[in-house]
Design an enzyme around this catalytic site. Sequence first.
Site, PDB file in Angstrom:
ATOM      1  N   PHE A 375       0.820  -1.217   0.000  1.00 35.62           N
ATOM      2  CA  PHE A 375       0.000   0.000   0.000  1.00 35.62           C
ATOM      3  C   PHE A 375       0.855   1.269   0.000  1.00 35.62           C
ATOM      4  O   PHE A 375       0.463   2.289   0.605  1.00 35.62           O
ATOM      5  CB  PHE A 375      -0.972   0.016   1.197  1.00 35.62           C
ATOM      6  CG  PHE A 375      -1.470  -1.360   1.591  1.00 35.62           C
ATOM      7  CD1 PHE A 375      -1.991  -2.208   0.627  1.00 35.62           C
ATOM      8  CD2 PHE A 375      -1.359  -1.819   2.887  1.00 35.62           C
ATOM      9  CE1 PHE A 375      -2.416  -3.487   0.958  1.00 35.62           C
ATOM     10  CE2 PHE A 375      -1.773  -3.093   3.236  1.00 35.62           C
ATOM     11  CZ  PHE A 375      -2.302  -3.929   2.274  1.00 35.62           C
ATOM     12  N   CYS A 376       2.013   1.217  -0.632  1.00 35.25           N
ATOM     13  CA  CYS A 376       2.905   2.392  -0.711  1.00 35.25           C
ATOM     14  C   CYS A 376       3.338   2.855   0.672  1.00 35.25           C
ATOM     15  O   CYS A 376       3.611   4.044   0.859  1.00 35.25           O
ATOM     16  CB  CYS A 376       2.249   3.572  -1.431  1.00 35.25           C
ATOM     17  SG  CYS A 376       1.950   3.301  -3.142  1.00 35.25           S
TER      18      CYS A 376
END
Length: 446
Positions: A375-376
């Site tokens: 998710f970055c």
Amino acid sequence: MLTDFATLRAREFARLDDNGQAYLDYTGSALYPASAVRRHLALLERRVFGNPHSHHAPSEASTAVIDAARQAVLEYLDADPAVYTVVFTANASAAVKVVAEAFPFGPECGLVLTSDNHNSVNGIREFARRAGAPVRYVPLDDHLQCPTALEVLGSAQPRRGLFAFPAQSNFSGVRHPLTWVAEARARGYQVLLDAAAFVPTCRLSLREVEPDFVALSIYKVAGYPTGVGALVVKSIALAALHRPWFGGGSVDFVSVRHNRVKRRPGADGFEDGTPDFLAMSAVPFGLQFVCDLGWNNVRDHVGRCRSDLVARLQALAHHNGRPVVRIYGPSETTAAGVGGTVAFNVLGPDAVVLPYGVVEARAAAAGVALRGGCFCNPGAAEAAFGWPADRSGRCLDATADDFTPARFSQCLGDEWAVGALRASVGVATNTRDIDRAVEVIRTFAR
Ligand SMILES: Cc1ncc(COP(=O)(O)O)c(C=O)c1O
């Protein structure tokens, strides 16, 4: 007034059921309410909008809707217009970059940031390091919280610079204490609050909490429009930034012959090129929709959906009694300091983590929209998965330019998760969506 979320779903989000979708990726993007799109369409059909940098009636109409969008953002955040200004950007990442590239980093002006941060905030460190600024990360504990944040802020040298943290983690949903803003400012820092994951479901009052910089994306709040983000910034902090360049629309004049430039004052000086004026004209409709739901109603609905999801995932067990799911971050079903996000992995009966991609694909095939990966947010992922630092460092070196999550995982060994699943709930979520997600995960217990 109470909001009837079932009626809301039928009225504004009927397309979910028409398309057979159980959408659980609100941290990725909110969904647009049908009425906001209709109101926007009616406006576009009625009015004539031209380039706001020209000088004629259609241009002035565009300037007016941009001003209205600025006003709507300030109202959404309960910000005093005498204190705060809105710089429009393409998204939250671009809003962070406006600060990153113009902040006066240097050996005497450092950067402190939480290990829980989106990559768009982690990226600030590149500008800071290039300017010779010390960079320090606040570590995460096993609950993906940062109990030592104030200690780090108190001990970091120099005691001046920028402190950047997310109001809500896009990985775990943890809501970090907003009291850090005043605490950090009292210790000599300016504060950049990444509010992208927080403001879609939680009220932020910039009269109560006073960060210097706030970054957000409109589509995460209201689903519509995309392509508009905002840096909500204290006018005094904006004036102290030094932009490394200028572009069309952000200058009063440039002389090529005399090598001069006069930048426009305020937000205009930070908004390059022609703004997305048609998208901006939709901003008030989306924000108004969310406000009209009532903050307490949204909080209660999202809290209930998350609790329900967590309780039901935690109840899943293999035939040998072992859990099917490992949840990252605070796992209490009614955790108060957590937004509507649940990060988890699916385990086999031998407690080995199944590759997240297998779960993500099975969910997608069943019409359940989950997010898979890190998710970055690599800092939260590293802490959640508990990779031994020496081993993960060696594997990063070994995979280097050939890095893929699969190669990295192979190097690390299959006892360590590389990537997780994220289910996030929002105003359109209903029990049936949660049933469907739980049913997909239950198939791994059979
Ligand atoms: C907490 C947080 N910050 C920043 C971002 C970046 O937002 P955008 O991709 O809209 O620039 C995201 C996106 O997921 C986020 O969740």
